[in-house]
Design a protein around this motif. Sequence first.
Motif, PDB file in Angstrom:
ATOM      1  N   ALA A  44      36.201  84.144  94.554  1.00 18.99           N
ATOM      2  CA  ALA A  44      36.211  84.016  93.092  1.00 18.99           C
ATOM      3  C   ALA A  44      37.635  84.184  92.571  1.00 18.99           C
ATOM      4  CB  ALA A  44      35.295  85.055  92.463  1.00 18.99           C
ATOM      5  N   ASP A  45      38.086  83.231  91.747  1.00 20.11           N
ATOM      6  CA  ASP A  45      39.410  83.341  91.132  1.00 20.11           C
ATOM      7  C   ASP A  45      39.280  84.068  89.791  1.00 20.11           C
ATOM      8  OD1 ASP A  45      38.166  81.410  89.594  1.00 20.11           O
ATOM      9  OD2 ASP A  45      39.778  79.950  89.745  1.00 20.11           O
ATOM     10  N   ASP A  46      40.421  84.333  89.169  1.00 20.41           N
ATOM     11  CA  ASP A  46      40.423  85.100  87.919  1.00 20.41           C
ATOM     12  C   ASP A  46      39.594  84.422  86.829  1.00 20.41           C
ATOM     13  OD1 ASP A  46      41.944  87.010  89.115  1.00 20.41           O
ATOM     14  OD2 ASP A  46      43.765  86.630  87.967  1.00 20.41           O
ATOM     15  N   GLU A  47      39.656  83.104  86.726  1.00 21.15           N
ATOM     16  CA  GLU A  47      38.910  82.392  85.679  1.00 21.15           C
ATOM     17  C   GLU A  47      37.406  82.578  85.865  1.00 21.15           C
ATOM     18  OE1 GLU A  47      38.328  80.571  82.213  1.00 21.15           O
ATOM     19  OE2 GLU A  47      40.307  81.047  82.997  1.00 21.15           O
ATOM     20  N   LEU A  48      36.957  82.482  87.098  1.00 20.43           N
ATOM     21  CA  LEU A  48      35.535  82.665  87.395  1.00 20.43           C
ATOM     22  C   LEU A  48      35.108  84.107  87.106  1.00 20.43           C
ATOM     23  CD1 LEU A  48      32.925  81.437  88.488  1.00 20.43           C
ATOM     24  CD2 LEU A  48      33.654  82.144  90.756  1.00 20.43           C
ATOM     25  N   ILE A  49      35.957  85.059  87.450  1.00 21.49           N
ATOM     26  CA  ILE A  49      35.653  86.470  87.184  1.00 21.49           C
ATOM     27  C   ILE A  49      35.562  86.707  85.680  1.00 21.49           C
ATOM     28  CG2 ILE A  49      36.534  88.828  87.374  1.00 21.49           C
ATOM     29  CD1 ILE A  49      37.683  87.982  90.132  1.00 21.49           C
ATOM     30  N   MET A  50      36.447  86.075  84.901  1.00 18.25           N
ATOM     31  CA  MET A  50      36.381  86.230  83.442  1.00 18.25           C
ATOM     32  C   MET A  50      35.085  85.651  82.892  1.00 18.25           C
ATOM     33  SD  MET A  50      40.240  85.860  81.973  1.00 18.25           S
ATOM     34  CE  MET A  50      40.951  84.652  83.074  1.00 18.25           C
ATOM     35  N   GLN A  51      34.605  84.546  83.475  1.00 16.83           N
ATOM     36  CA  GLN A  51      33.327  83.981  83.045  1.00 16.83           C
ATOM     37  C   GLN A  51      32.186  84.947  83.356  1.00 16.83           C
ATOM     38  OE1 GLN A  51      33.046  80.158  84.966  1.00 16.83           O
ATOM     39  NE2 GLN A  51      34.658  79.264  83.694  1.00 16.83           N
ATOM     40  N   MET A  52      32.265  85.598  84.518  1.00 13.46           N
ATOM     41  CA  MET A  52      31.243  86.590  84.880  1.00 13.46           C
ATOM     42  C   MET A  52      31.276  87.771  83.907  1.00 13.46           C
ATOM     43  SD  MET A  52      31.533  86.852  88.975  1.00 13.46           S
ATOM     44  CE  MET A  52      30.950  85.574  90.057  1.00 13.46           C
ATOM     45  N   ILE A  53      32.477  88.190  83.536  1.00 16.55           N
ATOM     46  CA  ILE A  53      32.622  89.296  82.599  1.00 16.55           C
ATOM     47  C   ILE A  53      32.020  88.924  81.245  1.00 16.55           C
ATOM     48  CG2 ILE A  53      34.284  90.688  81.295  1.00 16.55           C
ATOM     49  CD1 ILE A  53      36.094  90.553  83.825  1.00 16.55           C
ATOM     50  N   GLN A  54      32.290  87.698  80.796  1.00 15.95           N
ATOM     51  CA  GLN A  54      31.711  87.248  79.523  1.00 15.95           C
ATOM     52  C   GLN A  54      30.187  87.253  79.581  1.00 15.95           C
ATOM     53  OE1 GLN A  54      33.842  83.501  79.004  1.00 15.95           O
ATOM     54  NE2 GLN A  54      34.827  84.369  77.197  1.00 15.95           N
ATOM     55  N   LYS A  55      29.643  86.848  80.722  1.00 17.99           N
ATOM     56  CA  LYS A  55      28.190  86.846  80.879  1.00 17.99           C
ATOM     57  C   LYS A  55      27.647  88.275  80.817  1.00 17.99           C
ATOM     58  CE  LYS A  55      24.498  85.284  83.882  1.00 17.99           C
ATOM     59  NZ  LYS A  55      24.112  84.707  85.144  1.00 17.99           N
ATOM     60  N   GLU A  56      28.340  89.217  81.463  1.00 14.40           N
ATOM     61  CA  GLU A  56      27.920  90.617  81.434  1.00 14.40           C
ATOM     62  C   GLU A  56      27.967  91.169  80.004  1.00 14.40           C
ATOM     63  OE1 GLU A  56      26.641  92.436  83.896  1.00 14.40           O
ATOM     64  OE2 GLU A  56      26.803  90.734  85.247  1.00 14.40           O
ATOM     65  N   ILE A  57      29.012  90.816  79.274  1.00 15.15           N
ATOM     66  CA  ILE A  57      29.133  91.274  77.887  1.00 15.15           C
ATOM     67  C   ILE A  57      27.995  90.701  77.041  1.00 15.15           C
ATOM     68  CG2 ILE A  57      30.543  91.090  75.791  1.00 15.15           C
ATOM     69  CD1 ILE A  57      33.027  91.365  77.624  1.00 15.15           C
ATOM     70  N   LYS A  58      27.692  89.423  77.260  1.00 15.35           N
ATOM     71  CA  LYS A  58      26.605  88.792  76.513  1.00 15.35           C
ATOM     72  C   LYS A  58      25.279  89.510  76.797  1.00 15.35           C
ATOM     73  CE  LYS A  58      24.212  84.417  75.739  1.00 15.35           C
ATOM     74  NZ  LYS A  58      22.912  85.048  75.614  1.00 15.35           N
ATOM     75  N   GLU A  59      25.031  89.839  78.061  1.00 18.42           N
ATOM     76  CA  GLU A  59      23.801  90.544  78.413  1.00 18.42           C
ATOM     77  C   GLU A  59      23.726  91.901  77.699  1.00 18.42           C
ATOM     78  OE1 GLU A  59      23.501  90.819  82.673  1.00 18.42           O
ATOM     79  OE2 GLU A  59      23.363  88.646  82.900  1.00 18.42           O
ATOM     80  N   ARG A  60      24.853  92.583  77.618  1.00 11.96           N
ATOM     81  CA  ARG A  60      24.860  93.891  76.960  1.00 11.96           C
ATOM     82  C   ARG A  60      24.685  93.752  75.447  1.00 11.96           C
ATOM     83  NH1 ARG A  60      26.554  94.167  81.647  1.00 11.96           N
ATOM     84  NH2 ARG A  60      26.606  96.058  82.898  1.00 11.96           N
ATOM     85  N   ASN A  61      25.251  92.698  74.869  1.00 11.21           N
ATOM     86  CA  ASN A  61      25.027  92.455  73.438  1.00 11.21           C
ATOM     87  C   ASN A  61      23.551  92.167  73.169  1.00 11.21           C
ATOM     88  OD1 ASN A  61      27.592  92.875  72.298  1.00 11.21           O
ATOM     89  ND2 ASN A  61      28.277  90.862  72.965  1.00 11.21           N
ATOM     90  N   ASP A  62      22.915  91.427  74.070  1.00 10.70           N
ATOM     91  CA  ASP A  62      21.481  91.169  73.940  1.00 10.70           C
ATOM     92  C   ASP A  62      20.696  92.481  74.040  1.00 10.70           C
ATOM     93  OD1 ASP A  62      22.075  88.482  73.717  1.00 10.70           O
ATOM     94  OD2 ASP A  62      21.491  87.974  75.774  1.00 10.70           O
ATOM     95  N   THR A  63      21.128  93.353  74.933  1.00  8.86           N
ATOM     96  CA  THR A  63      20.489  94.669  75.078  1.00  8.86           C
ATOM     97  C   THR A  63      20.623  95.472  73.791  1.00  8.86           C
ATOM     98  OG1 THR A  63      20.944  94.701  77.452  1.00  8.86           O
ATOM     99  CG2 THR A  63      20.487  96.822  76.408  1.00  8.86           C
ATOM    100  N   LEU A  64      21.822  95.427  73.191  1.00  6.22           N
ATOM    101  CA  LEU A  64      22.029  96.148  71.928  1.00  6.22           C
ATOM    102  C   LEU A  64      21.090  95.636  70.847  1.00  6.22           C
ATOM    103  CD1 LEU A  64      25.918  96.562  71.655  1.00  6.22           C
ATOM    104  CD2 LEU A  64      24.202  98.343  72.031  1.00  6.22           C
ATOM    105  N   GLU A  65      20.905  94.309  70.786  1.00  3.09           N
ATOM    106  CA  GLU A  65      19.990  93.743  69.790  1.00  3.09           C
ATOM    107  C   GLU A  65      18.563  94.231  70.036  1.00  3.09           C
ATOM    108  OE1 GLU A  65      20.253  89.474  69.433  1.00  3.09           O
ATOM    109  OE2 GLU A  65      22.433  89.549  69.314  1.00  3.09           O
ATOM    110  N   ALA A  66      18.183  94.291  71.304  1.00  2.00           N
ATOM    111  CA  ALA A  66      16.830  94.736  71.650  1.00  2.00           C
ATOM    112  C   ALA A  66      16.634  96.211  71.330  1.00  2.00           C
ATOM    113  CB  ALA A  66      16.546  94.470  73.125  1.00  2.00           C
ATOM    114  N   LEU A  67      17.710  96.982  71.445  1.00  2.00           N
ATOM    115  CA  LEU A  67      17.610  98.428  71.192  1.00  2.00           C
ATOM    116  C   LEU A  67      17.767  98.796  69.720  1.00  2.00           C
ATOM    117  CD1 LEU A  67      19.732  99.779  74.176  1.00  2.00           C
ATOM    118  CD2 LEU A  67      17.257  99.979  73.891  1.00  2.00           C
ATOM    119  N   ALA A  68      18.143  97.831  68.901  1.00  2.00           N
ATOM    120  CA  ALA A  68      18.367  98.116  67.474  1.00  2.00           C
ATOM    121  C   ALA A  68      17.106  98.721  66.868  1.00  2.00           C
ATOM    122  CB  ALA A  68      18.746  96.842  66.741  1.00  2.00           C
TER     123      ALA A  68
END
Length: 149
Positions: A44-68
């Motif tokens: 995995a190169d840096d660009e791919l890792i950044m895409q994975m990080i964005q996906k992880e952040i999106k999942e956590r934002n979805d979790t925050l919405e569910a926990l609201a």
Amino acid sequence: MSLKERLMDDLKTSMKEKQTLRKNTITMLRSRIKQYEVDNRLSADDELIMQMIQKEIKERNDTLEALAGSDRAELIDDTKLEIQYLSEYLPKQLSNEELAQIVDIIATEVNATSMKDMGNMMKVAKEKCGSRVDAKRLSEAVKAKLSSL
């Protein structure tokens, strides 16, 4: 220094400083990267890792919405901290004004005239913006531009 190296250094630091949540967040991300590399038989190169990080952040934002509205204040705080830790590995995000300017330029480049040009504009916008904006914000900016034409 590559993102993989930086993640390893930060993991060691968080272990030394006994930052459990940070250590767990980095460990989880490193395991996702390793799993991807094993599954796809490539590094995995840096660009791919950044895409994975964005996906992880999106999942956590979805979790925050569910926990609201729930009584899970500690879990909400931990999730916000995880987002903060993950965001440290992404480049500086585009402001709304910068994003609007880029979308305006792209609309001119692709001669966008209606919502039918959404796919073409998104393709070019993703290439230009990369990891500096999440897909949801990018999509909203493109839609706003196209609806104003």
